[in-house]
Structure formats: C-alpha cells, structure tokens
Write an enzyme that holds these catalytic residues in place. Structure first.
Site, PDB file in Angstrom:
ATOM      1  N   LEU A 158       0.848  -1.189   0.000  1.00 47.81           N
ATOM      2  CA  LEU A 158       0.000   0.000   0.000  1.00 47.81           C
ATOM      3  C   LEU A 158       0.883   1.238   0.000  1.00 47.81           C
ATOM      4  O   LEU A 158       1.622   1.483   0.954  1.00 47.81           O
ATOM      5  CB  LEU A 158      -0.914   0.017   1.235  1.00 47.81           C
ATOM      6  CG  LEU A 158      -1.857  -1.178   1.399  1.00 47.81           C
ATOM      7  CD1 LEU A 158      -2.659  -1.028   2.687  1.00 47.81           C
ATOM      8  CD2 LEU A 158      -2.787  -1.309   0.205  1.00 47.81           C
ATOM      9  N   GLU A 159       0.813   2.006  -1.071  1.00 47.70           N
ATOM     10  CA  GLU A 159       1.526   3.275  -1.166  1.00 47.70           C
ATOM     11  C   GLU A 159       0.500   4.375  -0.943  1.00 47.70           C
ATOM     12  O   GLU A 159      -0.238   4.741  -1.855  1.00 47.70           O
ATOM     13  CB  GLU A 159       2.212   3.410  -2.529  1.00 47.70           C
ATOM     14  CG  GLU A 159       3.201   2.302  -2.855  1.00 47.70           C
ATOM     15  CD  GLU A 159       4.402   2.278  -1.926  1.00 47.70           C
ATOM     16  OE1 GLU A 159       4.580   3.238  -1.144  1.00 47.70           O
ATOM     17  OE2 GLU A 159       5.171   1.308  -1.976  1.00 47.70           O
ATOM     18  N   LEU A 160       0.442   4.878   0.271  1.00 49.45           N
ATOM     19  CA  LEU A 160      -0.632   5.790   0.650  1.00 49.45           C
ATOM     20  C   LEU A 160      -0.113   7.220   0.739  1.00 49.45           C
ATOM     21  O   LEU A 160       0.614   7.661  -0.117  1.00 49.45           O
ATOM     22  CB  LEU A 160      -1.260   5.304   1.959  1.00 49.45           C
ATOM     23  CG  LEU A 160      -1.702   3.820   1.918  1.00 49.45           C
ATOM     24  CD1 LEU A 160      -2.276   3.392   3.254  1.00 49.45           C
ATOM     25  CD2 LEU A 160      -2.682   3.556   0.796  1.00 49.45           C
TER      26      LEU A 160
END
Length: 478
Positions: free
Chosen positions: A222-224
């Site tokens: 997850l690249e948030l």
C-alpha cells in the site's frame, strides 16, 4: 479499451476473474521467464513509452485541464525510463541465488535462497501521476517475472486510453491486461485472488483495499499518503529551504503523495519564511498561476475540497496569504488555485487533519527541536519527512527519533526518483515498498532451499542417542 462501466456488477467480476485465470494458467504452463525474456519485456515497454511521449503529454494535459509537458516528461516519463534502465542494469544481480549459512552439525549440506515470480500482480494506480504510477510497478512486476493486471484511476480517461493502446500492442492479455472503469470496477478488482496487490492512493481507500484483499489472503503493498512534514532548523539558510519547499509543494500543483504537507519553522523566523517562500514561488512561476507552467487541480471536486479547507481555516481564525506573481490569475482559469500559505493553524482545523494534496501550505512554529519532534511523533507516521539543517545534534535527533516512510535532508520529493532507494510508507502512510532491490523482492517469493548429502552430521543427533551425541551436544552448547 477494456472499459467495464456499462456492464452489470456480476459480469464485471466474471470478466476480471476470467482474465486472472487466463494469466495464471499461462504462468503455470510457461513457467518463470528467463532473464532474456524479462529484459525483452522491459525494453519493449521502454521503447513504447518513448515512442508515445508526445501522446502521453497531450493526454495528461487533457485530463488535468492544464499541466506542463515538461512536468509530464520529467516526473511521469523520465522517472519510468530511468527506473527501467536501473532494472535492466541490475536484473542479473537481483535474480542471483543467495548462499546461506549451514551450521556444522548439519554438514555437509547447502542452503540457498532463490527468488521466484509470484505469478499475477494486481496494480491499482492513481490519477496524480497516471503514467509513472501505473508503469513503474508494471516494470517491477515484469522484472520479477510476473504477469500483471492494471486498474488505473477513472479520473484520467485520456491517459488511460494511451496506456491501453500501447500495452495492448506490445503484450498479450495473458501477459498484461488493463481495465478501466469507476468504483464498481475498482471494487471487483480488489476482490480478485491475485498473488500480490499493489495499490497507490489515499489512506482511506487503502483501508478498503486491504480489507477486500484479506478475504483471499492476498498480500498487499500500500503506497498511501498522509501529512508529510518539513522541519527547518533555525541555523539553516531560510532562503534555500523555502526554495526547496516551494519546488516540492507546487510541482504538479501540489498533487503529489510526498509533497510537503506543512512546514515547521523556528518561532523567530516566521516572517522570514513567508518572504523567502513568496520570492521562491515568483521565481518558479514568473508568469503566475495562470501560466502553462502551473498545474491545475485535477477536477472540480478536488478544487472545491481544497477551497473548503481554506475557508474552514479562515473561519477558525487562520491567516491566509496568497503568494507569488498575480495570484488573482488563478481565478481566471478553471480549477486553478493560487499558491497559498496558511498561518496560525491549529489541530481544530480540517487543513491540519486531512492530507492537503494541493498548493496550500500551512506553516507553524516551534521553540525547540524536541517540541517539533514531539508534535510529529504524536501524529500518524508520514510517508515522507523533510529536514533542513546542518549535520548537527538536531539532525541526529530527527533522524533517530522520528519514523517515516522516507527521510530527505535539505531538499524535497526527490527521494522518489532515486531508484536504488526503497520507496514506501509505514503505518497509515502505507506498507511494503517498491523501487530498488526491495521492489524486485516485493514481487518475488524468496524460496529457501536446503540440500542434504546422503550422509549428514545431523544423523548423530537422532535416536538412539549415544556417547557421540553427548559429545556433540556438549560442544555445541558450551
């Protein structure tokens, strides 16, 4: 283009599952690709990107309303091309079998790790850098020997059309497939039983993606985002710091997940920072926010969201200052917001609770470095942390006592394009990473292998036990 919007929800799910089954069957039948096959895939992708550079620039301009072709060329095109070059250069090293240690009592034996492709990778990419954030994960997946299905953001239809066109020309759908559509398609995509799912987007949506993936025990990267802070040490030249903050904050109109979200300056330097920041903005955009160099907000929804953040801050007694040349020009172009600085902020304001994702910069003060660090540590861990300061005790404090996805010193946002560094968040700002060898390993399975010879020392440590076992145990446990 594989636009599934008009189909019933059940048909969307069947279509996506059919593609996944097709890719997985091809992967199992053909086995892991050789290094030459992987390099060929990367070279095909690289050539296609460069051949369609102008089409990408025009498409992104159309999707944003206004974005400089240079911005797209540098941040969307060049970053992927350089990333592919890095993978091509290092692929053999990444694929190399790693020898591991075997204790004396298990000799003679060999232990080693091999990196296998996972199979089919799901990639969900956002709208802010619609080329790079779709194709760099794809390049990493291909380097690791996988197949991929891509779901880009529905907010960039023109760019998606170019992506679909070039990917369908150079890959079969059993290798790479792209599907466009709205939330119905995105939801069905997250429910697929991928071998790995990489999502780039907001923390709020990331929670839904992880929840859906967990139903199939699909591992996720997850690249948030979140609120990436900047700390400027009182001893550091404020003009240089302001210049670098302005660059990172206003590139792509502030619509970058690692853009500086707020700045902390020493309480004695507040006015100096405003003067220096205004000067830096004027130099970056000498023709003001109405120029072709300044990026518009992606759509009316996000423009209104940003306007609401500013209005809420004003109501709660913040001081709002538009900076740069002719900020009123912004009101003459649709979905364009002038570079804006917000002072006297506090945690009651929405602007200090939500990720900004636009050209609006809150500025707050600190009295000592310990206070600044404590403020950051009391909040969710950020995707990026920026520190401007000399190599002194304060820098060491920031480096050792804060935790963030990445730390960048004396500049902003450029850590993303250093391909040999892992990129990723921690906690609410994300999990897992890609870029560098870490990206290759994220999309690979590290399989440990142990090979015994016909006779092995470990046989002595099995029943029935005798004097030799006692002797070996005494030697090993002394």
């Amino acid at each position: 283009m594989n636009t599934l919007n008009e189909l019933p929800t059940e048909t969307i799910s069947l279509t996506l599952n059919s593609c996944l089954a097709k890719q997985r069957a091809a992967f199992l039948q053909e086995g892991p690709p050789t290094i030459d096959q992987r390099r060929n895939n990367l070279k095909k992708l690289r050539s296609a990107i460069l051949e369609n550079k102008q089409q990408f620039e025009q498409a992104v301009m159309l999707d944003f309303g206004n974005r400089s072709a240079h911005e797209t060329a540098i941040m969307d095109i060049m970053s992927v091309v350089q990333g592919i070059d890095y993978l091509l250069k290092n692929l053999r090293r990444f694929m190399r079998t790693q020898k591991r240690h075997v204790p004396l009592n298990f000799q003679p034996a060999r232990a080693y790790v091999t990196y296998q492709p996972l199979g089919v990778i799901g990639i969900m990419s956002p709208w802010n850098y619609p080329v790079a954030l779709a194709l760099m994960p794809l390049a990493t997946a291909l380097a690791a020997g996988n197949r991929a299905m891509i779901k880009p953001s529905e907010m960039t239809p023109a760019t998606n059309k170019v992506l679909t066109s070039i990917l369908s020309e150079i890959f079969s759908t059993s290798e790479v497939a792209i599907f466009t559509g709205d939330i119905k398609v995105s939801t069905a995509f997250t429910e697929l039983a991928f071998d790995h799912l990489l999502f780039t987007g907001s923390t709020q949506v990331g929670r839904h993606v992880m929840r859906a993936a967990s139903e199939n025990l699909v591992p996720v990267t997850l690249e948030l985002g979140g609120k990436s802070p900047v700390i400027i040490d009182a001893e550091y030249p404020i003009e240089h710091a302001a210049k670098e903050v302005a660059y990172g904050k206003l590139a792509n109109g502030g619509q970058i997940c690692i853009a500086p979200d707020y700045v902390m300056v020493h309480e004695t330097q507040l006015d100096q920072f405003l003067t220096a920041y205004d000067k830096a903005v004027r130099k970056l955009y000498p023709n003001g926010p109405g120029s072709t160099q300044f990026t518009s907000v992606i759509n009316q929804h996000h423009f209104q969201r940003l306007s609401n953040l500013i209005e809420d801050a004003k109501i709660k007694q913040a001081r709002v200052v538009e900076v740069g040349v002719n900020p009123q020009q912004a009101r003459q172009r649709v979905n364009t917001l002038a570079p804006t600085v917000v002072f006297n902020v506090n945690d009651e304001m929405n602007i200090m609770q939500e990720e900004i994702f636009g050209p609006v910069l809150p500025v707050m003060t600190y009295s000592n470095m310990d206070d600044a660090i404590a403020y950051i540590n009391a909040r969710p861990r950020p995707l990026a942390l920026y520190y401007f300061g000399h190599d002194n005790l304060n820098r060491q404090k920031v480096m050792t006592r804060t935790t963030s996805g990445n730390l960048t010193i004396n500049t902003t946002i450029l850590h993303y394009v250093i391909e040999d560094l892992p990129f990723g968040g921690i906690g609410p700002s994300g999990m897992g990473s890609y870029h560098g060898i870490e990206g290759f390993r994220t999309m690979s399975h590290a399989k440990g292998t142990l090979e015994f010879r016909k006779w092995n020392m470990s046989s002595v440590l099995r029943a029935p036990f005798g004097p030799l076992a006692d002797f070996i145990l005494k030697a090993l446990l002394r």
